[in-house]
Design a protein around this motif. Structure first.
Motif, PDB file in Angstrom:
ATOM      1  N   ARG A   1       9.675  12.442   6.044  1.00  0.00           N
ATOM      2  CA  ARG A   1      10.417  12.392   4.834  1.00  0.00           C
ATOM      3  C   ARG A   1      11.718  13.261   4.786  1.00  0.00           C
ATOM      4  O   ARG A   1      11.942  14.175   5.736  1.00  0.00           O
ATOM      5  CB  ARG A   1       9.374  13.338   3.726  1.00  0.00           C
TER       6      ARG A   1
ATOM      7  N   PHE B   1      10.218  16.485   7.422  1.00  0.00           N
ATOM      8  CA  PHE B   1       9.038  16.925   7.808  1.00  0.00           C
ATOM      9  C   PHE B   1       8.021  15.945   7.910  1.00  0.00           C
ATOM     10  O   PHE B   1       8.362  14.565   7.228  1.00  0.00           O
ATOM     11  CB  PHE B   1       8.410  18.057   6.990  1.00  0.00           C
ATOM     12  N   PRO B   2       6.970  15.804   8.460  1.00  0.00           N
ATOM     13  CA  PRO B   2       6.135  14.497   8.616  1.00  0.00           C
ATOM     14  C   PRO B   2       5.521  14.110   7.471  1.00  0.00           C
ATOM     15  O   PRO B   2       5.115  14.926   6.781  1.00  0.00           O
ATOM     16  CB  PRO B   2       5.074  15.277   9.691  1.00  0.00           C
TER      17      PRO B   2
ATOM     18  N   PRO C   1       3.145  13.277   5.010  1.00  0.00           N
ATOM     19  CA  PRO C   1       1.721  13.453   5.053  1.00  0.00           C
ATOM     20  C   PRO C   1       0.832  12.366   4.768  1.00  0.00           C
ATOM     21  O   PRO C   1      -0.212  12.279   4.819  1.00  0.00           O
ATOM     22  CB  PRO C   1       1.520  14.711   4.349  1.00  0.00           C
ATOM     23  N   ASP C   2       1.476  11.403   3.830  1.00  0.00           N
ATOM     24  CA  ASP C   2       0.877  10.180   3.164  1.00  0.00           C
ATOM     25  C   ASP C   2       0.625   9.106   4.208  1.00  0.00           C
ATOM     26  O   ASP C   2      -0.191   8.100   3.911  1.00  0.00           O
ATOM     27  CB  ASP C   2       1.638  10.035   2.131  1.00  0.00           C
ATOM     28  N   LEU C   3       1.287   9.361   5.458  1.00  0.00           N
ATOM     29  CA  LEU C   3       1.057   8.318   6.383  1.00  0.00           C
ATOM     30  C   LEU C   3       0.731   8.768   7.710  1.00  0.00           C
ATOM     31  O   LEU C   3       1.243   9.592   8.318  1.00  0.00           O
ATOM     32  CB  LEU C   3       2.427   7.276   6.471  1.00  0.00           C
ATOM     33  N   VAL C   4      -0.661   8.144   7.886  1.00  0.00           N
ATOM     34  CA  VAL C   4      -1.084   9.092   9.223  1.00  0.00           C
ATOM     35  C   VAL C   4      -0.443   8.255  10.446  1.00  0.00           C
ATOM     36  O   VAL C   4      -0.440   7.173  10.547  1.00  0.00           O
ATOM     37  CB  VAL C   4      -2.728   8.858   9.240  1.00  0.00           C
TER      38      VAL C   4
ATOM     39  N   GLY D   1       1.235   9.990  -8.155  1.00  0.00           N
ATOM     40  CA  GLY D   1      -0.168   9.450  -7.572  1.00  0.00           C
ATOM     41  C   GLY D   1      -0.381   8.413  -6.658  1.00  0.00           C
ATOM     42  O   GLY D   1      -1.002   8.155  -6.049  1.00  0.00           O
ATOM     43  N   SER D   2       1.120   7.636  -6.713  1.00  0.00           N
ATOM     44  CA  SER D   2       1.154   6.234  -5.816  1.00  0.00           C
ATOM     45  C   SER D   2       1.345   6.966  -4.273  1.00  0.00           C
ATOM     46  O   SER D   2       1.989   7.945  -4.004  1.00  0.00           O
ATOM     47  CB  SER D   2       2.169   5.501  -6.265  1.00  0.00           C
ATOM     48  N   LEU D   3       0.933   6.052  -3.536  1.00  0.00           N
ATOM     49  CA  LEU D   3       0.835   6.436  -2.066  1.00  0.00           C
ATOM     50  C   LEU D   3       1.485   5.179  -1.193  1.00  0.00           C
ATOM     51  O   LEU D   3       1.253   3.683  -1.544  1.00  0.00           O
ATOM     52  CB  LEU D   3      -0.372   6.577  -1.452  1.00  0.00           C
ATOM     53  N   PRO D   4       2.565   5.532  -0.113  1.00  0.00           N
ATOM     54  CA  PRO D   4       2.844   4.340   0.715  1.00  0.00           C
ATOM     55  C   PRO D   4       1.790   3.854   1.648  1.00  0.00           C
ATOM     56  O   PRO D   4       0.895   4.315   2.128  1.00  0.00           O
ATOM     57  CB  PRO D   4       3.952   4.902   1.423  1.00  0.00           C
ATOM     58  N   VAL D   5       1.918   2.477   1.912  1.00  0.00           N
ATOM     59  CA  VAL D   5       1.299   1.853   2.924  1.00  0.00           C
ATOM     60  C   VAL D   5       2.158   0.908   3.924  1.00  0.00           C
ATOM     61  O   VAL D   5       3.281   0.111   3.420  1.00  0.00           O
ATOM     62  CB  VAL D   5       0.179   0.834   2.521  1.00  0.00           C
ATOM     63  N   VAL D   6       2.229   1.241   5.281  1.00  0.00           N
ATOM     64  CA  VAL D   6       3.191   0.539   5.932  1.00  0.00           C
ATOM     65  C   VAL D   6       3.126  -0.916   6.111  1.00  0.00           C
ATOM     66  O   VAL D   6       2.003  -1.246   6.304  1.00  0.00           O
ATOM     67  CB  VAL D   6       3.191   1.275   7.507  1.00  0.00           C
TER      68      VAL D   6
END
Lengths: 478, 481
Positions: free
Chosen positions: B83, B276-277, B279-282, B51-56
């Protein structure tokens, strides 16, 4: 009517005038769970310590949570053996917002394992049943959440929708299910199936409740880079009863051979209702519709294969070693844990996704999938240049029998044929009750609008609802 | 052997991983620090919890752009992450967030010195941002994972296969490290792992245009180890080819104890990373103005500084090269020059006595008790004959020990030179009596014998006699009389 059969806005009126307390509502819901959940099996676990009841908080409403959203200190399994015993150390953003608004978290609902499925039969802990007919599936993957609301085992519930996982079970269970615009609701804490498609949304008994619940959960979240920094309007303000002058598109590609006659009749009838309210209907074309299912299963499984890689027995969840090997290697542990932990549909999708991302196949599958996805998105953008919304059936049929499609993945995949495109295009879509089949199963209609125009959905849906009675029907158990 | 080896040309390309010294990690707000207790600098994001997500981390992005600008790279304003999928317990998500087809920096270059005094340009293919993995600790019957390092920002800098010898590879690394050290973006400490280097190496017949089959060397813990490992591996490849075999494409680990390379995996077992790109980071766009801003605020880099020091302060290339090895030292030098005109003298001090003190104290110039003002004050004490050069070096040591100024120390210890004619005459009287034979030699015209007497005078006065003055007085007395 019992308290558990009321809508949240009805309950809030009574709570704020002190006729009833949040405890009364929770008790009513818990009594219903005790009475019927052994048959429905909507819940995987109940929250025996759902925090303080606060009648002064804005929304002290009992709500059920799909078991793929992290709740601090509580087991979250995605209905998979591989996550059994995993207790999240943090709250998903949606959970935090619900807690902040005073919602009473009743428990966690059943689902297809990792949201892979359309019937909730893929749960490692047994299927959920459709409250309107216990021989039928509730739809999926958020079948537990849909069934909980339909069976009055919760006032509200939360699901996630990757290809129809809110709307299709909402249709099967005769409740309102909304998939918001991609980015409208934070995904932080939602255990990912396909990151670029997943979106959290509400199940409610009517459209007003849906707007209220979206008010609570919507909004930008700095913890989710894909959440949109777009202002959140008060969605209840959009609940007018005026559709005159609105143009609604009927995509010809959605009226296919496999479309059940009763479903088609109900949709035709709904169109008539909205026409009488002043809406104008036009036939439109979404020419790439036929590629949506294939595109979806390329893109979604590719992302899933990577998202599910972390379930490996190292940090949390199930860890297993092969029995006959004296000294197990790391690879043995990975293989055995994942073999025992994942069900067949999860394995199928992980393999599909791994394959389409593999060197030599990437261009032909994943990259091609992304390109077709853009075409599908363009179809909708073009359509919304001339119409305010699109109306379709939510699913080609009503709820099917338990076991009927479980051996045929392709027929199962086709029950999402009308819902998948909205995820690929990132646009909002809602399913709401629009009739019943002769054998008493609910039928759902789907409304779609352009991105971040949930207000238009609520406006049309509310108008329709105010001119029909379907949302007032409640399930009855003997 | 040597004669046949000269038929071959060596081709080397380097991949350097630089840990960026941002306050927080690449995709979460955990502290980016080294040496803490295991698994204390972690959160759901860097642990890869469900459930956790990355932020740049925007600072990491800025650091990467800074490095790119300093290496003459083009900057990709379209920032996209991908990724890289592989299973290993030090990688909690079993994929690493990296950049595949759109590295933040590309097409740069570094100049390295050559033996003939000119420069050779080594191309930089790309530099991309990614997250570091954790650390595995292997015990007897189990392995443990420390995730503190997981998510540390990394910039992987990939060179073109432009190097033709292990020495060139070494020089490239030295130069790269020097540039990085000027940018305040990394510790660049190979021992701590904040700078790591993998080398790709192949040989081919002299004059050939196709590349030979390369091997990849890993696990070198110092620049010298990189050079030694390359020397070993090139020699091994020569032997393979000369014996009629073919070099196999494989990954080799350098064993520092055995001083040899050991095969880790062959090409057949190579990973398919299924990029592949992410998807969690636009993907997003960095404004050109932001890039210009970073470029504008770049510090003066080592090479322009070297040339300017030679031009402006009339330093020799040798002296200037040593001064600019550390940015803080170069700054110290320039601060001295603001209040004292003689660059050569300051550089002699910095590269001589001050350097010795720094080495003895294992400290940087910023960590010893010395300011440019204090050093200049000391140099001036020599200039005006208050103390001799020799005494000045002792005074420097005492300054650093005590934190006092040179004036205070000279006063307290009575170290000022004796230049007074009367006092010196008495000293010379003694010497003339004691060294009659030397006096005769001087009188006979042997000029160098004066030096001996001056030396004796210094000894007797414990260094305090002004040697110039003593020399003059001796000559006046013995020759003019």
């Amino acid at each position: 009517m019992n308290l558990n059969e009321l809508t949240a806005h009805e309950l809030i009126d009574q709570i704020s005038s002190s006729q009833i307390s949040p405890q009364d509502v929770h008790k009513s819901v818990r009594d219903q769970i005790d009475a019927v959940d052994s048959k429905v099996k909507a819940y995987l676990r109940l929250n025996d310590n759902p925090q303080n009841y606060d009648a002064a908080s804005p929304y002290p409403i009992p709500i059920a949570i799909k078991d793929n959203m992290c709740m601090q200190g509580i087991e979250t399994t995605c209905a998979s053996k591989i996550l059994q015993g995993f207790k999240s150390p943090y709250d998903a953003t949606v959970i935090r917002k619900l807690k902040d608004s005073g919602a009473i978290l009743v428990g966690n609902t059943n689902m297809d394992e990792f949201a892979f499925g359309s019937s909730t039969e893929n749960s490692a802990f047994g299927p959920t049943r459709n409250p309107w007919n216990l021989d039928c599936v509730p739809g999926g993957s958020s079948g537990g959440s849909a069934a909980a609301v339909a069976a009055n085992e919760a006032i509200w519930s939360i699901g996630s929708d990757t290809g129809g996982s809110i709307r299709q079970p909402a249709a099967f269970c005769g409740v309102v299910g909304l998939k918001p615009t991609y980015g409208r609701v934070s995904r932080y804490g939602l255990i990912a199936f396909a990151s670029s498609l997943d979106q959290i949304g509400p199940f409610t008994k009517d459209v007003r409740d849906s707007a209220m619940l979206l008010n609570i959960i919507a909004g930008y979240d700095p913890m989710d880079s894909t959440s949109a920094d777009v202002p959140v309007p008060d969605y209840t303000k959009a609940l007018t009863q005026d559709v005159s002058g609105l143009k609604i598109g009927i995509p010809k590609e959605y009226f296919i051979d496999g479309l059940d006659a009763e479903v088609k009749a109900a949709i035709d009838e709904s169109i008539k209702v909205l026409k009488d309210c002043g809406a104008e209907f036009v036939e439109i074309s979404l020419p790439h519709t036929e590629y949506a299912v294939a595109t979806y299963y390329i893109v979604a499984t590719a992302e899933a294969s990577s998202n599910l890689a972390r379930f490996d027995g190292v940090q949390y969840g199930l860890r297993s070693f092969p029995e006959k090997v004296r000294k197990s290697s790391l690879i043995d542990m990975y293989e055995e844990s994942r073999d025992q932990g994942f069900g067949p549909e999860s394995k199928r999708r992980i393999m599909l996704g791994t394959y389409s991302l593999s060197s030599g196949y990437y261009d032909a599958y994943y990259l091609r999938g992304l390109k077709v996805r853009t075409l599908i998105k363009n179809d909708f953008e073009k359509a919304f240049e001339s119409v305010d919304a699109i109306l379709t059936p939510t699913s080609p049929t009503t709820a099917f029998k338990v076991g009927e499609r479980s051996d045929d993945p392709l027929s199962m995949y086709l029950s999402d044929i009308f819902t998948i495109s909205a995820n690929l295009a990132g646009i909002p879509a809602m399913s709401m009750p629009c009739g019943f089949s002769q054998d008493g199963l609910p039928i759902g209609l789907q409304l779609l609008t352009k991105a971040f125009d949930e207000e238009m959905l609520f406006r049309i849906a509310h108008t329709y609802e105010q001119n029909t009675e379907w949302h007032k029907r409640r399930t009855k158990f003997n | 052997m040597t004669t046949t080896q000269t038929q071959f040309e060596t081709v080397i390309g380097l991949e350097v991983h630089v840990q960026l010294s941002t306050h927080t990690k690449m995709f979460c707000s955990c502290q980016n620090i080294f040496g803490e207790d295991p698994n204390t600098q972690v959160c759901p994001v860097c642990l890869g919890l469900p459930g956790s997500l990355p932020v740049v981390n925007k600072k990491a992005l800025e650091f990467a752009i800074r490095i790119g600008c300093a290496l003459g790279c083009k900057i990709n304003s379209f920032v996209k992450f991908d990724r890289k999928n592989y299973y290993y317990p030090d990688c909690p998500k079993n994929y690493q967030i990296s950049q595949f087809d759109k590295p933040i920096c590309y097409e740069g270059a570094i100049d390295i010195p050559t033996e003939d005094g000119t420069h050779k340009t080594i191309g930089i293919t790309r530099a991309h941002l990614e997250e570091d993995a954790g650390k595995l600790v292997h015990a007897d019957d189990c392995s443990l994972v420390d995730y503190n390092r997981t998510g540390t920002p990394l910039l992987e800098i990939v060179s073109e296969p432009d190097m033709r010898s292990p020495q060139e590879a070494y020089d490239y690394l030295q130069k790269l490290k020097l540039i990085l050290s000027y940018l305040d973006v990394s510790d660049c400490d190979m021992e701590k792992g904040s700078l790591r280097c993998d080398a790709n190496v192949s040989i081919r017949e002299m004059g050939a245009t196709e590349f030979g089959t390369k091997t990849e060397l890993k696990n070198m813990n110092s620049f010298k180890a990189v050079r030694t490992a390359l020397e070993y591996e090139i020699n091994r490849q020569h032997k393979v080819v000369l014996s009629g075999d073919k070099v196999i494409q494989e990954t080799l680990l350098w064993d520092e104890n055995k001083m040899m390379t050991v095969s880790m995996r062959s090409k057949e077992a190579a990973h398919d990373y299924r990029y592949f790109p992410e998807p969690d980071l636009v993907p997003f766009t960095v404004e050109q103005s932001t890039i210009d801003e970073v470029k504008h605020h770049l510090p003066e880099l080592p090479e322009p500084k070297l040339n300017r020091f030679i031009d402006e302060y009339k330093l020799s290339e040798y002296d200037a090269t040593i001064i600019i090895q550390e940015r803080c030292k170069a700054n110290f030098f320039e601060d001295c020059l603001k209040i004292y005109p003689d660059g050569k003298k300051v550089s002699n001090w910095l590269n001589g006595a001050v350097l010795q003190e720094m080495n003895a104290r294992k400290s940087e110039i910023t960590d010893i008790n010395l300011t440019p003002e204090r050093l200049v004050e000391l140099i001036k004490k020599v200039d005006d004959d208050t103390i001799s050069n020799l005494v000045a070096k002792d005074v420097l040591g005492m300054m650093l020990d005590s934190g006092k100024s040179s004036a205070e120390i000279i006063d307290e210890k009575g170290l000022a030179q004796v230049s007074d004619d009367g006092a010196l005459d008495a000293l010379i009287d003694e010497l003339v009596n004691e060294h009659q034979n030397i006096v005769e030699q001087i009188k006979a015209g042997k000029d160098s014998a004066v030096g001996f007497l001056v030396g004796q005078a210094m000894k007797k006065s414990q260094g305090k006699a002004n040697p110039k003055k003593v020399g003059e007085l001796i000559k006046r007395r013995l020759l003019d009389g």
